[in-house]
Design an enzyme around this catalytic site. Sequence first.
Site, short mmCIF file in Angstrom:
data_model
loop_
_atom_site.label_atom_id
_atom_site.label_comp_id
_atom_site.label_asym_id
_atom_site.label_seq_id
_atom_site.Cartn_x
_atom_site.Cartn_y
_atom_site.Cartn_z
N GLU A 1 51.83 12.50 2.22
CA GLU A 1 51.18 13.81 2.12
C GLU A 1 49.69 13.63 2.29
O GLU A 1 49.09 12.76 1.66
CB GLU A 1 51.45 14.50 0.77
CG GLU A 1 52.84 15.01 0.57
CD GLU A 1 52.98 15.81 -0.73
OE1 GLU A 1 51.97 16.43 -1.17
OE2 GLU A 1 54.06 15.80 -1.32
N ASN A 2 49.10 14.47 3.13
CA ASN A 2 47.65 14.53 3.30
C ASN A 2 47.37 15.75 4.16
O ASN A 2 48.04 15.94 5.18
CB ASN A 2 47.13 13.25 3.99
CG ASN A 2 45.65 13.31 4.34
OD1 ASN A 2 45.28 13.19 5.50
ND2 ASN A 2 44.82 13.48 3.33
#
Length: 479
Positions: free
Chosen positions: A377-378
């Site tokens: 996740e980013n």
Amino acid sequence: MSKLPNNFLWGGALAANQFEGGYNEDGKGLSVIDVMTAGEHGKPRQITKQVDPEKYYPNHVGIDFYHKYKEDIALFNEMGLKCLRTSIAWTRIFPNGDEEQPNEAGLKFYDDLFDELLKYGIEPVITLSHFEIPLHLATEYGGFRNRKVADFFAHFAETVFERYKNKVKYWMTFNEINNQMDTDNPIFLWTNSGVTIEENENPEEVLYQVAHNELIASAKAVKIGKTINPDFQIGAMISHVPIYPYSCNPEDMMEAVKANRLRFFFPDVQVRGFYPGYANKMFETKGYDIGWVTGDDQILQEGTVDYLGFSYYMSTVVKHDAEAYTGENVTNGGLPNSVDNPYIEQSDWGWAIDPTGLRYTLNVLYDRYQIPLFIVENGLGAVDKFDDKGNIHDDYRIDYLRSHIKASIDAVHEDGVNLMGYTPWGIIDIVSFTTGEMKKRYGLIHVDRDNNGEGSLKRTKKDSFDWFKNVIQTNGESI
């Protein structure tokens, strides 16, 4: 060198509860997040513990992926994704969580979904529990404060491991298992573990009792999965917000060391297979009973993970003599003695934008654990607007992703980090976890739906779509 390994897993990240919809279709039961209302800008959601017909629950429809998955996967293929990180909704498989036999309709949905992904050569990367705990397990058993729930989770894991053993290679047990360390925010403990703190309870002691049961559950699942298919790659998944010391004052340095234990506790156990000294000392000093049972040491040792997945959105700063957070960036504060970082910018939601912090994180985690890492996740949550021609020019999102991908490449080529892949969060617009808003958009594909649940659900590619497509085609050489 700017290219990444040929087997690098470029992809996108999602969670069943935030985009699937179909919350009560085909035998699905209620999950803990199905009874959370929508919030407002920067304000958390409410937990109602049952569906109130007078309130709006944005996750009930999400973006209707349950009915539109073929359309969306075709877009993911057009973008060139090598993998899709998503989750299996526990309540599609076991509606209450404590059944012996699974719901065949739920199993078939994921069969069809994985088949559609594999048709295009997109590897499923599957989280077993991504804020999807059955509501029944929370209300009737007390969630993961009850050790029985660890066994229910292991049964769920065994069921899906066996069913999809030839379709899914990459797994993670719990999503952001460590974000519940913030006991001041009840949403995290509720969504992670189906737990609420009762009056006169010690929140910290309850947290570590819950944590122990989840660590046992994770370890049992890993061992089961490896028995079913030794080629499975099963990882842990944490939220990593690195904590910097405010200054080189030794007191600030030590404060950061202590605060970072909130980030490291879960992976210390999941990767190494035993409790770290700082945790054992704390339990002893405070007299905590975490519910240890004879044989737990062997369970933890036999269930260590193959890789470490993590989310990275921001960093934060602590100062040893700051008694309370008084800065403007409330979300980024996170800890009682946090202070603002004057060297970095913030998003519209008060999240620090710190790409160098991602390189720092990759180094810290790899040096500590020496197993492959996976950025699962980013991304940047922002308000997107159409121009008069119906286009969305999200240069701000491209700039964010570019700087973080560059930091990741530097960590690989200059620092020697073993990085498996990169899956930006919300590859398509979905319901925000923290606030339930649609206005806070992460996606490279726009979905026509607003905070009130109105809209056609039409999908529209943003400028970032073609940009990321080119990044993947050049394997990171052109960013």
